[in-house]
Write an enzyme that holds these catalytic residues in place. Structure first.
Site, PDB file in Angstrom:
ATOM      1  N   HIS A 186       0.822  -1.223   0.000  1.00  0.00           N
ATOM      2  CA  HIS A 186       0.000   0.000   0.000  1.00  0.00           C
ATOM      3  C   HIS A 186       0.852   1.268   0.000  1.00  0.00           C
ATOM      4  O   HIS A 186       0.310   2.380  -0.054  1.00  0.00           O
ATOM      5  CB  HIS A 186      -0.950   0.011   1.197  1.00  0.00           C
ATOM      6  N   GLU A 191      -2.059  13.574   2.286  1.00  0.00           N
ATOM      7  CA  GLU A 191      -3.066  13.172   3.288  1.00  0.00           C
ATOM      8  C   GLU A 191      -3.532  14.420   4.053  1.00  0.00           C
ATOM      9  O   GLU A 191      -4.721  14.708   4.111  1.00  0.00           O
ATOM     10  CB  GLU A 191      -2.450  12.142   4.235  1.00  0.00           C
ATOM     11  N   THR A 211      -2.345   6.942   9.811  1.00  0.00           N
ATOM     12  CA  THR A 211      -3.352   7.215   8.773  1.00  0.00           C
ATOM     13  C   THR A 211      -3.695   5.943   8.001  1.00  0.00           C
ATOM     14  O   THR A 211      -4.465   5.977   7.050  1.00  0.00           O
ATOM     15  CB  THR A 211      -2.845   8.260   7.764  1.00  0.00           C
ATOM     16  N   THR A 212      -3.090   4.816   8.448  1.00  0.00           N
ATOM     17  CA  THR A 212      -3.451   3.527   7.847  1.00  0.00           C
ATOM     18  C   THR A 212      -3.866   2.612   8.984  1.00  0.00           C
ATOM     19  O   THR A 212      -3.424   2.809  10.128  1.00  0.00           O
ATOM     20  CB  THR A 212      -2.245   2.878   7.134  1.00  0.00           C
TER      21      THR A 212
HETATM   22  O1  LIG Z   1       2.656   7.657   8.867  1.00  0.00           O
HETATM   23  S1  LIG Z   1       1.485   6.782   8.846  1.00  0.00           S
HETATM   24  O2  LIG Z   1       0.970   6.558   7.472  1.00  0.00           O
HETATM   25  O3  LIG Z   1       0.422   7.232   9.729  1.00  0.00           O
HETATM   26  C1  LIG Z   1       2.083   5.287   9.498  1.00  0.00           C
HETATM   27  C2  LIG Z   1       1.514   4.108   9.316  1.00  0.00           C
HETATM   28  C3  LIG Z   1       2.165   2.895   9.866  1.00  0.00           C
HETATM   29  C4  LIG Z   1       1.410   1.885  10.402  1.00  0.00           C
HETATM   30  C5  LIG Z   1       2.020   0.773  10.931  1.00  0.00           C
HETATM   31 BR1  LIG Z   1       1.010  -0.562  11.741  1.00  0.00          BR
HETATM   32  C6  LIG Z   1       3.381   0.572  10.907  1.00  0.00           C
HETATM   33  C7  LIG Z   1       4.157   1.562  10.372  1.00  0.00           C
HETATM   34  C8  LIG Z   1       3.550   2.712   9.861  1.00  0.00           C
HETATM   35  O4  LIG Z   1       4.322   3.694   9.352  1.00  0.00           O
HETATM   36 ZN   LIG Z   2       1.972   7.618   6.019  1.00  0.00          ZN
END
Ligand SMILES: O=S(=O)(O)/C=C/c1cc(Br)ccc1O
Ligand SMILES: [Zn+2]
Length: 256
Positions: A64, A104, A198-199
């Site tokens: 993703h 985002e 955000t995921t």
């Molecule tokens: O920066 S984000 O997209 O919010 C991070 C998402 C994220 C989720 C997981 Br679970 C592990 C590592 C990650 O970087």
């Molecule tokens: Zn991210």
């Protein structure tokens, strides 16, 4: 498996991750500069970034996003983090099918072509896995990316994605990259607020620090990202979650 299509995208995530709708500090958000509160305490303690050059760059198409695993000891502290020490774990990106969308966070609802996230975990928890679901566990630097001149530092990544087209592929490229060089010139100007991943699993564990100054990637560097294939077998693009309700949160600004 969650993704970004109609069938498994952000509007369906609440089914397996109820926090998506029930959460009080979800990310990303729309940042309204004139409503952000200038906090001189933030300027009192400058943001400190101590990264080291990665000798070989370890890249992963995780289905993703495009992610770079960090092996060197890199640290972030200061600003809204005070004297807490956070360790750089990885950086990854979110981008659009074209330059009109992809970021985002939005600034007065403006979407940038892409957004870079540098993910750090609070060293008091000993590991990313321990920190990821603690309310003060993570700090993520958000860098807005607009289409423009070639980014010579990111070209180390964008010129070497041949082995990463397929989902769940990894490749170590024999080039060095210092993550510091991916940051904008002025890191004193940023907005900061308490948010989430955000995921999925969307843990509400992130102190977000979004820089005001965007960086530039060339159209061909952005196109290189759009050629990656995601875990649904589609072109990896529009892998961004839309802005989420503020629910009373205050966004602070490090500048007036
Ligand atoms: O920066 S984000 O997209 O919010 C991070 C998402 C994220 C989720 C997981 Br679970 C592990 C590592 C990650 O970087
Ligand atoms: Zn991210």
């Amino acid at each position: 498996e969650w993704g970004y299509t109609k069938k498994n995208g952000p509007y369906t995530w609440h089914k397996h991750f109820p926090i998506a709708r029930k959460g009080l500090r979800q990310s990303p958000i729309n940042i309204v500069p004139r409503k952000a509160e200038y906090d001189d305490a933030l300027t009192g303690i400058p943001l400190w970034v101590f990264y080291r050059e990665e000798d070989d760059v370890m890249l992963e198409n995780n289905g993703h996003s495009l992610e770079c695993q960090i092996t060197q000891l890199g640290y972030l502290t200061g600003g809204p983090l005070g004297n807490k020490l956070f360790r750089l774990a990885q950086f990854h990106l979110h981008w659009g099918a074209d330059d009109t969308r992809g970021s985002e966070h939005t600034i007065d609802w403006k979407q940038f072509a892409a957004e870079l996230h540098l993910v750090h975990w609070n060293t008091k928890y000993g590991s990313f896995a321990e920190a990821v679901h603690k309310s003060d566990g993570l700090a993520v630097l958000g860098v807005m990316i607009k289409s423009g001149v070639e980014n010579p530092v990111f070209s180390v990544v964008s010129d070497n994605l041949g082995g990463l087209i397929q989902p769940h592929s990894e490749d170590t490229i024999p080039f060095s990259l210092d993550p510091t060089d991916l940051l904008p010139g002025d890191i004193r100007a940023y907005w900061t607020y308490e948010g989430s991943l955000t995921t999925p699993p969307l843990f509400e564990s992130v102190q977000w620090i979004v820089f005001k100054e965007p960086v530039e990637f060339s159209p061909s560097q952005l196109d290189a990202l759009r050629r990656l294939i995601d875990s649904d077998g589609n072109q990896m693009q529009d892998n961004f979650r839309p802005p989420q309700p503020l629910k009373g949160r205050q966004v602070r600004a490090s500048f007036q």
